[in-house]
Structures are given as C-alpha cells and as structure tokens.
Design an enzyme around this catalytic site. Structure first.
Site, short mmCIF file in Angstrom:
data_model
loop_
_atom_site.label_atom_id
_atom_site.label_comp_id
_atom_site.label_asym_id
_atom_site.label_seq_id
_atom_site.Cartn_x
_atom_site.Cartn_y
_atom_site.Cartn_z
N LYS A 13 0.84 -1.21 0.00
CA LYS A 13 0.00 0.00 0.00
C LYS A 13 0.87 1.26 0.00
O LYS A 13 0.66 2.18 -0.79
CB LYS A 13 -0.93 0.01 1.24
N ARG A 88 -10.19 0.01 8.41
CA ARG A 88 -9.62 -1.31 8.69
C ARG A 88 -10.63 -2.25 9.30
O ARG A 88 -10.29 -3.37 9.67
CB ARG A 88 -8.46 -1.14 9.65
N ARG A 122 11.82 -5.65 5.37
CA ARG A 122 11.71 -4.22 5.05
C ARG A 122 12.63 -3.38 5.92
O ARG A 122 12.77 -3.61 7.12
CB ARG A 122 10.26 -3.76 5.27
N ARG A 152 11.11 -1.19 11.37
CA ARG A 152 9.98 -0.77 12.19
C ARG A 152 9.81 -1.71 13.38
O ARG A 152 10.01 -2.91 13.25
CB ARG A 152 8.69 -0.79 11.34
N ARG A 163 -0.62 -9.15 13.14
CA ARG A 163 -1.17 -8.17 12.18
C ARG A 163 -1.90 -8.88 11.05
O ARG A 163 -2.95 -8.43 10.58
CB ARG A 163 -0.03 -7.31 11.61
P1 AP5 Z 1 4.84 -1.67 1.78
O1 AP5 Z 1 4.50 -0.83 0.60
O2 AP5 Z 1 5.60 -1.02 2.89
O3 AP5 Z 1 3.54 -2.44 2.30
P2 AP5 Z 1 2.29 -1.91 3.12
O4 AP5 Z 1 1.09 -2.58 2.56
O5 AP5 Z 1 2.28 -0.41 3.16
O6 AP5 Z 1 2.66 -2.55 4.52
P3 AP5 Z 1 2.55 -2.02 6.01
O7 AP5 Z 1 3.30 -3.03 6.82
O8 AP5 Z 1 2.99 -0.59 6.12
O9 AP5 Z 1 1.03 -2.12 6.24
P4 AP5 Z 1 0.28 -2.25 7.54
O10 AP5 Z 1 -1.12 -2.13 7.06
O11 AP5 Z 1 0.59 -3.44 8.36
O12 AP5 Z 1 0.89 -1.04 8.41
P5 AP5 Z 1 0.34 0.40 8.83
O13 AP5 Z 1 1.49 1.29 8.91
O14 AP5 Z 1 -0.83 0.80 7.97
O15 AP5 Z 1 5.67 -2.94 1.25
C1 AP5 Z 1 6.18 -3.90 2.16
C2 AP5 Z 1 7.54 -4.42 1.66
O16 AP5 Z 1 7.35 -5.11 0.43
C3 AP5 Z 1 8.57 -3.32 1.38
O17 AP5 Z 1 9.84 -3.78 1.75
C4 AP5 Z 1 8.48 -3.10 -0.13
O18 AP5 Z 1 9.70 -2.65 -0.67
C5 AP5 Z 1 8.12 -4.51 -0.62
N1 AP5 Z 1 7.24 -4.52 -1.81
C6 AP5 Z 1 6.16 -3.74 -2.06
N2 AP5 Z 1 5.60 -4.07 -3.24
C7 AP5 Z 1 6.33 -5.11 -3.74
C8 AP5 Z 1 6.25 -5.90 -4.92
N3 AP5 Z 1 5.30 -5.70 -5.85
N4 AP5 Z 1 7.16 -6.88 -5.09
C9 AP5 Z 1 8.13 -7.11 -4.16
N5 AP5 Z 1 8.27 -6.38 -3.04
C10 AP5 Z 1 7.38 -5.40 -2.81
O19 AP5 Z 1 -0.26 0.10 10.28
C11 AP5 Z 1 0.57 -0.23 11.38
C12 AP5 Z 1 -0.28 -0.40 12.63
O20 AP5 Z 1 -0.94 0.84 12.97
C13 AP5 Z 1 -1.42 -1.43 12.53
O21 AP5 Z 1 -0.96 -2.75 12.79
C14 AP5 Z 1 -2.38 -0.91 13.61
O22 AP5 Z 1 -1.95 -1.30 14.91
C15 AP5 Z 1 -2.25 0.61 13.50
N6 AP5 Z 1 -3.25 1.17 12.58
C16 AP5 Z 1 -3.02 1.74 11.37
N7 AP5 Z 1 -4.17 2.11 10.79
C17 AP5 Z 1 -5.16 1.78 11.65
C18 AP5 Z 1 -6.59 1.88 11.62
N8 AP5 Z 1 -7.24 2.38 10.53
N9 AP5 Z 1 -7.29 1.44 12.69
C19 AP5 Z 1 -6.66 0.94 13.76
N10 AP5 Z 1 -5.32 0.76 13.87
C20 AP5 Z 1 -4.59 1.19 12.81
#
Ligand code: AP5
Length: 210
Positions: A13, A88, A122, A152, A163
């Site tokens: 994402k 979410r 990552r 992270r 997660r």
């Molecule tokens: P990346 O693009 O970083 O993936 P992502 O989907 O953004 O992953 P996140 O881990 O950031 O998502 P998340 O939803 O767990 O975390 P968030 O910060 O939202 O890509 C990942 C890796 O893959 C990278 O190394 C990249 O280079 C590689 N990659 C990407 N595309 C690729 C491809 N096509 N091929 C190969 N490699 C590739 O949330 C964190 C925490 O915050 C949650 O767990 C929760 O506790 C809290 N939180 C956030 N939002 C909410 C909400 N709405 N409600 C409640 N709690 C929330």
C-alpha cells in the site's frame, strides 16, 4: 478522486501510494504513519497507540476515526486523496461513509505466503523511503537522503503474525463491503514488481473515467 487503498500488511500500500501521489496528485494519508509520528513525538495519541501497534492489534476506533475525520477537513485534500490503512474494519468504513465521499477502493491482493518475508525484510528511512534487504546489497543508509535505515518496531515475526490475523478477521470483510457499493478495483499482483503493480492500478483507475 478520493480512494481507499486496501491490502494486507506488506501488500504494498505504501509503495503504491508513493507512485500514485505523483501521477494523480493525490494527498497520501496513512494512519500507520500518523500513529508512528505521534509515538515518536510522545503525544497522548502516541501513548495510546503504541501498545496496540506493538501487539499487532487495531488502535481503538474512536481515536482512529477522529484523526481521519480531522485530517479530511483540511484544505489540502480538496483536490483528492488516498487513504492508506483506513478503514480497517466495518465500523471504520461506515464512519468514513458518513463524513467523506469515496470514489473507489483499490484492493492490492498478494499471496499471503509472500507477506512475512516482505515485511520482516523491510528497512525504512525517516524520510519515508522503504526498501527490502534483498535489494540493498548490504547498504545501510538511504539512497535518497543518506540517513541510516532502520526496521519498524512492529516488523518482527511475532507481531507480523498478529497483524496478518487482524487483517484476515477484521479488514478482509471490507472487500465485500466495497464490492457491494460497486467501488472495488482488485489488482491480483502475483509476483509482479512494484512498477508492474502500479501499471495495473493505473489501468483500473483510468477505466473509472470511461
Ligand atoms: P509496503 O508498501 O511497505 O507495504 P504496506 O502494505 O504499506 O505494509 P505495512 O506493513 O505498512 O502495512 P500495515 O497495514 O501493516 O501497516 P500500517 O502502517 O498501515 O511494502 C512492504 C515491503 O514489500 C517493502 O519492503 C516493499 O519494498 C516490498 N514490496 C512492495 N511491493 C512489492 C512488490 N510488488 N514486489 C516485491 N516487493 C514489494 O499500520 C501499522 C499499525 O498501525 C497497525 O498494525 C495498527 O496497529 C495501527 N493502525 C493503522 N491504521 C489503523 C486503523 N485504521 N485502525 C486501527 N489501527 C490502525
């Protein structure tokens, strides 16, 4: 255009948001980034969020919805935005519909077997850049700004397992929610590179206007 980016942890994402921001001039709003900035700044929101994030659970809805509602009332989003990591669960999706007009939900679908490696490999920079160790060739600093890269706190196997479980039970039902609204655009990624996934997303989004 206002869009929701949906996908499991590690689906890409954030990676796709960086491309989309440039091409469509959309404001990127990541609730995860907002929470991490609050944790770093030691704010009251950061103190609440930390224990949930460390456990791989969702931060309480009332905190999260308030943050997003306030952010969407700012002037800079008037030309369009992308929500990355929100909504979410069904409650957040219904709340969002009560204060915003969403045009499309881009669902980034990735084989779950790939996700653990992607997240645990990552490395990120405080400037927002993100890398995978397999492409760093041992480099430990950011290509873009030269600062040291780090992992992270929630990118460890135990928290990632939690997660993914949270995603499967609480977030995946949003696929049906947006399909029922006729707004779902699913991109099946397979082994596609980030650039190839971006192409697929662009095709879907450009098809919206036809
Ligand atoms: P990346 O693009 O970083 O993936 P992502 O989907 O953004 O992953 P996140 O881990 O950031 O998502 P998340 O939803 O767990 O975390 P968030 O910060 O939202 O890509 C990942 C890796 O893959 C990278 O190394 C990249 O280079 C590689 N990659 C990407 N595309 C690729 C491809 N096509 N091929 C190969 N490699 C590739 O949330 C964190 C925490 O915050 C949650 O767990 C929760 O506790 C809290 N939180 C956030 N939002 C909410 C909400 N709405 N409600 C409640 N709690 C929330």
């Amino acid at each position: 255009m206002n869009i929701v980016l949906l996908g499991a942890p590690g689906a890409g994402k954030g990676t796709q948001a960086a491309f989309l921001e440039k091409k469509f001039n959309l404001v990127h709003i990541s609730t995860g980034d907002i929470f991490r900035a609050n944790i770093k700044g030691g704010t009251p929101i950061g103190k609440v969020a930390k224990s949930y994030i460390d456990a791989g659970k969702l931060v309480p809805d009332e905190v999260t919805c308030e943050i997003v509602k306030n952010r969407l009332s700012e002037k800079d989003v008037e030309g369009g935005y992308m929500l990355d990591g929100f909504p979410r669960n069904l409650f957040q999706a219904e709340q969002l519909d009560s204060f915003a007009k969403i045009d499309a939900c881009v669902n980034i679908s990735v084989d779950s077997a790939l996700l653990m490696d992607r997240i645990c490999g990552r490395r990120v920079c405080s400037c927002g850049a993100s890398y995978h160790i397999s492409t760093l060739g041992g480099r430990t600093t950011c290509e873009r700004c030269g600062q040291p890269l780090y992992q992270r706190a929630d990118d460890n196997p135990e928290t990632v397992g939690a997660r993914l479980e949270t995603y499967n039970t609480q977030t995946a039902p949003l696929i049906d929610y947006y399909a029922a609204q006729g707004k779902l655009l699913t991109v099946e990624c397979g082994n596609a590179s980030p650039e190839e996934v971006f192409e697929m997303i662009c095709e879907k989004l450009e098809g919206l206007n036809k």
